[in-house]
Design an enzyme around this catalytic site. Structure first.
Site, PDB file in Angstrom:
ATOM      1  N   SER A   1     -28.048  -4.489  46.037  1.00  0.00           N
ATOM      2  CA  SER A   1     -29.461  -4.259  46.292  1.00  0.00           C
ATOM      3  C   SER A   1     -30.264  -4.659  45.045  1.00  0.00           C
ATOM      4  CB  SER A   1     -29.696  -2.805  46.708  1.00  0.00           C
ATOM      5  OG  SER A   1     -30.975  -2.631  47.253  1.00  0.00           O
TER       6      SER A   1
ATOM      7  N   ASP B   1     -30.466  -5.676  57.880  1.00  0.00           N
ATOM      8  CA  ASP B   1     -30.887  -4.986  56.661  1.00  0.00           C
ATOM      9  C   ASP B   1     -32.405  -4.808  56.657  1.00  0.00           C
ATOM     10  OD1 ASP B   1     -31.343  -4.083  54.054  1.00  0.00           O
ATOM     11  OD2 ASP B   1     -29.684  -5.257  53.257  1.00  0.00           O
TER      12      ASP B   1
ATOM     13  N   HIS C   1     -28.337  -2.451  55.523  1.00  0.00           N
ATOM     14  CA  HIS C   1     -28.241  -2.340  54.072  1.00  0.00           C
ATOM     15  C   HIS C   1     -27.002  -1.575  53.618  1.00  0.00           C
ATOM     16  CE1 HIS C   1     -30.195  -3.065  50.271  1.00  0.00           C
ATOM     17  NE2 HIS C   1     -30.105  -1.805  49.920  1.00  0.00           N
TER      18      HIS C   1
END
Length: 684
Positions: A529, A614, A649
């Site tokens: 991330s 995501d 995610h």
């Protein structure tokens, strides 16, 4: 097999007199069959290049899975007359939720998530909330992995769900005291929670009433119930500001009143007991202080200091009891738990490991004198304790089982400090198996995050043992941008100081090599991330340092994303990265944005992963980055790219499928380190 070669369509983006040409801008069309075909071609290429590791990936997965006690149960906790626990049975991908009356009665199965998940490739429930009379349980359900939940209500008396269904929510909800109303937040087109709604049980969701609407696009809203149960609390927050409104749980149709109006750079959190609120705030306190105020006079001019600001201690959290305050603090990068009785002397809990994490756990009973807390280190599995704050007696309730021949004494954990180029000392948490050479010959995986003030604590990992047992050292660099060393640590790693994050990581790597933990030809980097942004930055800045880089769901197209306010997270993050609509921030962000700084030079081998659904970092960011890397780089190293076509995610939802993804990434690293159980070496 050659890598996929996507088409190039010039798309010009001009701002502040600067023009960027994005040849892969078209990849953002999620429904375009050509986009899906490209991602599937990338997955096919990935599998072809990983084919020599097929058996090893499976054996690594089975090795990791074998350490897990499959039929396991959480430590029960008691809340309003019921004992709650979660459990897994053999083969379960998902938990089962149980409860049992404290006084009498049989244990009942609340939810079997395995059964609920059967029709779906991805499944997650969250936000379980029980009505005050214990009859109803609300919960959120996500079947896509976009973090968009539909709230359902189960009647525990009948065992059936009510007809009520509330779509497009965060999944969390709270009950009014009479059990007739639910309060929850809904999302806008950019997935920003922006309204708090009130739902009357037995009515249609379209008839729900707006309790609060947030019109500032940089703020997000949420709702929770105070531990005292007296108040429903509506919160609105962004990076540097918070605001709360209070509604008595017995008056669900009332009008919420403001606790303290928002101010720029004023952050605060609140907890209620009896006739007062405790306020954890940065008001006149860089590292936060604890203050108290009457419940009917809550403006900041009424706040009185209980624990003042300290330059060397960050005050992170508060657990409130009738007779005790329990404070979570951070000093010198490590967490401390401080018990402060309302009568008597205060004290700290004692911990032994050089690097560890300690945290308060489930403590729903405000009248209890027993604190439940968790503890773990890089060599100690997660452990749950009950600590009597009056007698100071401590009971270990459970330590996560690790099956096989695991012995904590076989592993060594260390705490060290590297030195960055500006003289800043950066904490490092290091773990390896006893006997691993310390002469520079061992491979090392360096991990970091370094954003949002999120501290990356030295936790235990069952899957990581597969690295350590093969002779790999694992290290966490607690770089600026986190909050390990206090609030200034965060401030010095964001906005126009963001490059400190990248320099800290690079300099930590240099320190580890200088002190013979590893060498450049066996040093690996990993982050996800915002940590994936870190990976992209260090690949551009020092590609020569790494034997391989794993970049998971990476945020790599920073300028374009921060200019697009239709994308989730953008507007709420101007205070993290800067607003590139302003020229100063535009040029600074562009100077480090991984996608914008890919150049014609040698890069190390790289593994990049993402999820099609995501909602935090859109799949097209890494897709564009990989295409540009392959186009410009001057070496023959592989850049592999994998998209989970069913997840977002957080990756796969089932506990074993999640381990498969870890095994995939670790197999790639171990292969590059020459430690994979395969006779076919990785090609350079």
């Amino acid at each position: 097999m050659p890598p996929p070669k996507p088409k190039k369509l010039a798309h010009q983006l001009t701002l502040h007199g600067d023009t960027r040409t994005d040849y892969y801008y078209w990849m953002r069309e999620r429904e375009d069959p050509e986009v899906i075909a490209h991602l599937e071609a990338e997955n096919a290429y990935f599998e072809a290049k990983m084919d020599h590791l097929k058996d090893f990936r499976e054996s690594l997965f089975q090795e990791m899975k074998a350490r897990i006690k499959e039929d396991d149960s959480s430590v029960p906790y008691t809340k309003r007359g019921y004992v709650y626990r979660t459990a897994y049975e053999l083969g379960d991908q998902y938990p089962r939720y149980f409860r049992k009356p404290v006084e009498r009665g049989e244990e009942e199965l609340m939810f079997d998530v395995n059964e609920m998940a059967q029709p779906h490739e991805y499944y997650n429930i969250g936000g379980l909330s029980v009505s005050d009379d214990n009859r109803y349980v609300s919960y959120g359900e996500d079947t896509v992995s976009r973090r968009i939940y539909t709230i359902h209500v189960k009647d525990m008396l009948t065992g059936q769900n009510l007809p009520d269904q509330i779509p497009n929510t965060t999944g969390s909800s709270v009950w009014s005291a009479d059990g007739q109303y639910l309060f929850y937040s809904v999302k806008d087109a950019a997935l920003r929670p922006y309204k708090i709604m009130r739902h009357q049980l037995g009515t249609a969701a379209q008839d729900d009433i707006v309790v609060y609407e947030e019109r500032d696009e940089t703020f997000r809203v949420y709702v929770y119930r105070s531990k005292s149960r007296k108040y429903i609390i509506v919160g609105a927050s962004q990076t540097v500001s918070t605001e709360y409104r209070l509604l008595e749980a017995t008056d669900p149709l009332g009008e919420p009143r403001v606790f303290q109006l928002r101010e720029r750079d004023l952050e605060y959190g609140i907890e209620h007991i009896d006739d007062r609120f405790y306020v954890l705030t940065n008001y006149q306190a860089k590292n936060f202080q604890l203050m108290v105020t009457p419940e009917d006079e809550t403006g900041k001019d009424q706040w009185k200091t209980v624990i003042p600001n300290r330059p060397d201690v960050l005050l992170e959290g508060l657990e409130l009891f009738r007779d005790y305050l329990v404070l979570s603090e951070r000093k010198n990068g490590l967490t401390l738990l401080r018990v402060r009785p309302f009568e008597g002397d205060e004290y700290y809990l004692e911990f032994q490991d050089a690097a560890y994490m300690a945290y308060t756990s489930v403590n729903p009973d405000i009248d209890s004198e027993v604190l439940r807390y968790g503890y773990q280190s890089m060599t100690t599995p997660p452990s749950t304790y009950d600590f009597n704050m009056r007698t100071r007696e401590q009971t270990l309730l459970k330590q996560q089982p690790v099956l096989g021949d695991f012995d904590p004494a076989d592993y060594q954990s260390e705490r060290a400090f590297s030195e960055s180029r500006d003289g800043t000392k950066v904490p490092l948490s290091i773990v390896y198996k006893q006997g691993t050479p310390r002469d520079g010959t061992a491979p090392l995986l360096l991990y970091a995050y370094g954003s949002y003030g999120h501290s990356m604590d030295p936790s235990f990992s069952i899957t990581r043992l597969s690295l350590l047992n093969r002779g790999m050292i694992f290290a966490i660099a607690h770089i600026r941008g986190g909050e390990e060393m206090g609030r200034q640590w965060y401030d010095d790693g964001k906005l126009l100081k963001k490059k400190n994050t990248f320099y800290d990581f690079i300099d930590a790597a240099e320190w580890l090599m200088k002190h013979k933990y590893t060498a450049a030809d066996r040093l690996f980097a990993m982050g996800g991330s915002a940590g994936g942004l870190l990976m992209g930055a260090i690949a551009n800045l020092r590609p020569d340092l790494w034997a391989g880089i794993v970049s998971q769901v990476p945020f790599v197209d920073v300028v374009t994303t921060m200019l697009d306010d239709s994308i989730p997270l953008t507007t709420g993050e101007y205070d993290e990265w800067g607003n590139p609509n302003e020229a100063e921030y535009y040029h600074y962000i562009k100077s480090y944005s991984p996608l914008d700084n890919v150049a014609a030079k040698d890069y190390p081998p790289m593994l990049v992963t993402t999820g099609l659904h995501d909602s935090q970092v859109q799949y097209w960011e890494p897709a564009k980055w990989v295409a540009k890397l392959r186009e410009l780089k001057t070496d023959s190293n592989d850049v592999l790219f994998h998209t989970n076509m069913e997840a977002g995610h957080g990756g796969a939802s089932g506990r074993f499928e999640a381990i498969r993804e870890v095994a995939r990434d670790y197999a790639w690293v171990l292969d590059r380190a020459g430690l994979a159980d395969t006779k076919t070496p990785a090609t350079e």
